[in-house]
Enzyme design. Structure first.
Site, mmCIF file in Angstrom:
data_model
loop_
_atom_site.group_PDB
_atom_site.id
_atom_site.type_symbol
_atom_site.label_atom_id
_atom_site.label_comp_id
_atom_site.label_asym_id
_atom_site.label_seq_id
_atom_site.Cartn_x
_atom_site.Cartn_y
_atom_site.Cartn_z
ATOM 1 C CG HIS A 101 -10.971 -8.312 3.825
ATOM 2 N ND1 HIS A 101 -9.706 -8.815 3.841
ATOM 3 C CD2 HIS A 101 -10.875 -7.065 3.304
ATOM 4 C CE1 HIS A 101 -8.860 -7.911 3.359
ATOM 5 N NE2 HIS A 101 -9.541 -6.834 3.024
ATOM 6 C CG ASP A 104 -10.595 -12.206 4.323
ATOM 7 O OD1 ASP A 104 -10.643 -12.000 3.109
ATOM 8 O OD2 ASP A 104 -10.046 -11.450 5.153
ATOM 9 C CD GLU A 232 -4.581 -0.888 4.555
ATOM 10 O OE1 GLU A 232 -5.268 -1.449 5.430
ATOM 11 O OE2 GLU A 232 -3.949 -1.517 3.690
ATOM 12 C CD GLU A 268 -0.344 -2.826 3.238
ATOM 13 O OE1 GLU A 268 -1.502 -2.909 3.705
ATOM 14 O OE2 GLU A 268 0.047 -3.510 2.279
ATOM 15 C CG ASP A 307 0.486 -3.971 -2.006
ATOM 16 O OD1 ASP A 307 1.425 -3.791 -1.221
ATOM 17 O OD2 ASP A 307 -0.709 -4.012 -1.662
ATOM 18 C CG ASP A 309 0.779 -7.116 0.370
ATOM 19 O OD1 ASP A 309 1.038 -5.992 0.818
ATOM 20 O OD2 ASP A 309 -0.326 -7.404 -0.147
ATOM 21 C CG ASP A 339 -2.152 -6.484 4.404
ATOM 22 O OD1 ASP A 339 -2.214 -7.573 3.807
ATOM 23 O OD2 ASP A 339 -2.791 -5.474 4.059
HETATM 24 C C1 XUL Z 1 -4.598 -4.127 0.068
HETATM 25 C C2 XUL Z 1 -4.618 -4.099 1.524
HETATM 26 C C3 XUL Z 1 -5.836 -4.629 2.186
HETATM 27 C C4 XUL Z 1 -6.255 -3.904 3.416
HETATM 28 C C5 XUL Z 1 -7.560 -4.383 3.982
HETATM 29 O O1 XUL Z 1 -3.466 -3.622 -0.513
HETATM 30 O O2 XUL Z 1 -3.652 -3.701 2.150
HETATM 31 O O3 XUL Z 1 -5.647 -5.976 2.444
HETATM 32 O O4 XUL Z 1 -5.292 -3.975 4.402
HETATM 33 O O5 XUL Z 1 -8.590 -4.341 3.076
HETATM 34 CO CO CO Z 2 -3.279 -3.502 4.181
#
Ligand code: XUL
Ligand code: CO
Length: 436
Positions: A101, A104, A232, A268, A307, A309, A339
């Site tokens: 991003h 970032d 996304e 995702e 989430d 992740d 991610d």
């Molecule tokens: C948030 C997410 C983000 C996107 C990019 O859940 O997945 O990090 O991938 O903005």
């Molecule tokens: Co993402």
């Protein structure tokens, strides 16, 4: 040159019998699978936000992961150090791509002008580091959700001034993505959604989102940026209801606003499960509608409703995902972007290597398993038989639009009760296990 990960050298493939935790057991970049190398198939990418900026914080506590490059007193010096550390990490790990991003890689300044100048300075360095290492950018994106100005959304904000701010930010982020040769640009609707309909004009907000994305398409054209644009999907978090809920929802939105020719989806895994789907369902829906673009590879925890992740470790999931991806010919502009973030207690820099090695080996196994499933042809043969009626006279006539309800009534009267066949789910599940 200063090393940020001095205890780790360049990681190698050592094969399935290796006991070295920092070696690949399955990911062998040069190995050929279905006519392409594993690295060409998998197109692994490291994400900047979790890997270099996420430091283990959660809603109950701050950072636990102390990183040397975060210690610089000047934020721009810190940003440069982080970028150098990142490229050292990418190179030692042996991935080809990264994602970021705008916010970032460079901290915001006191005005948009100063912020853009800071971003340019860091992008100068990123360009040099890309040239030195051969690293490529899978996609860039905009963070239009962390700053308080975006608390009520970016393109769906009730204020046109915030819409304009977000547009200015996407304009610049697309420009730097183009400059770095990005293969794509992602729109994740950070706070594009609502927390209560009592304060939300949903119809108007969706129209604004459609307008915003048309403006982005126009800017892409004006720039001559040839990278793919992705949406996304995510159903919730941070807002209670995100407008880009899932692949089906995005498909309807893109169709309504005449954007289908310009966007693909970045699917995702953890967002799929939050929406009540499997990862493979979202990939298959995108594939069936020509929208499969790229993947954010991670996993959630089925007992937690947010989430998380986590790094992908489930070989069955990775196999099914790769099976769906290979069946539509594999990635073109997209790839597998991790991610994913370390758990709060994984505090050492070396944990970043363990996490990515696991994710890469998981998808390498998924790729090899899926290729074997396709080469053996048993699943395809089963599907062929199950749908064989559609290759006969009746099926062909229906598919071609040549038959009416009256024709079908006459057919049914003449043929009586249809012959049924077993779906054989258990047999197929056993067959899948043979490949895992
Ligand atoms: C948030 C997410 C983000 C996107 C990019 O859940 O997945 O990090 O991938 O903005
Ligand atoms: Co993402």
């Amino acid at each position: 040159m200063h090393e940020y990960f001095p205890t780790v050298g360049k990681l190698k493939y050592e094969g399935p019998d290796s006991r070295n935790p920092l070696a690949f057991k399955h990911y062998n970049p040069e190995e050929r699978v279905l006519g392409k190398s594993m690295s060409e198939h998998l197109r692994f990418s490291v994400c900047y936000w979790h890997t270099f900026k996420g430091l283990g914080s959660d809603p109950f506590g701050g950072a636990t992961q102390i990183r040397e490059y975060e210690r610089a007193s000047d934020p721009m010096k810190g940003a440069e150090n982080a970028l150098r550390a990142a490229f050292e990490f990418f190179t030692k790990l042996g991935v080809d791509f990264w994602c970021f991003h705008d916010r970032d890689i460079a901290p915001e300044g006191d005005s948009l002008l100063e912020t853009n100048q800071r971003l340019d300075r860091i992008v100068d360095l990123a360009e040099r580091l890309q040239n030195d290492t051969g690293m490529k950018l899978l996609w860039g994106t905009t963070n239009a959700f962390s700053h308080r100005r975006f608390m009520a959304g970016a393109a769906t904000n009730p204020s046109p001034a915030v819409f304009a701010y977000a547009a200015s930010q996407v304009k610049k982020a697309m420009e730097v993505t183009h400059r770095l040769g990005g293969a794509g640009y992602v729109f994740w609707g950070g706070r594009e959604g609502y927390d209560t309909l009592l304060n939300t004009d949903m119809k108007r907000e969706l129209e604004h989102l459609g307008r915003f994305l048309h403006m982005a398409v126009e800017h892409r054209r004006a720039l001559g940026f040839e990278g793919a644009l992705y949406i996304e999907p995510k159903p919730k978090e941070p807002t209670k209801h995100q407008y880009d809920f899932d692949a089906g929802n995005c498909y309807a939105f893109l169709q309504k606003f005449g954007l289908l020719d310009h966007f693909k989806l970045n699917i995702e895994a953890n967002h799929a499960t939050l929406a009540g789907h499997t990862f493979q369902h979202e990939l298959a829906f995108a594939a069936a509608n020509g929208l499969l673009g790229s993947v954010d590879a991670n996993r959630g925890d089925l007992l937690l409703g947010w989430d998380t992740d986590q790094f992908p470790t489930d070989i069955r999931d990775a196999t099914l995902a790769m099976h769906t991806i290979l069946q539509v010919g594999g990635f073109t502009s997209g790839g597998l972007n991790f991610d994913a973030k370390l758990r709060r207690q994984s505090i050492d820099p070396v944990d970043l290597f363990h996490a990515h090695v696991g994710g890469m080996d998981t998808f390498a196994r998924g790729l090899k398993n899926a290729a074997a499933m396709i080469e053996d042809g048993e699943f395809a043969a089963f599907l062929g038989e199950r749908y064989a009626g559609w290759d006969g006279e009746l099926g062909k006539g229906i598919e071609a639009g040549e038959l009416t309800f009256a024709d079908l009534e006459a057919y049914t009267m003449g043929h009586g009760e249809p012959k049924l066949q077993s779906g054989r789910q258990e047999m197929l599940e056993n067959l899948l296990n043979r490949y895992l």
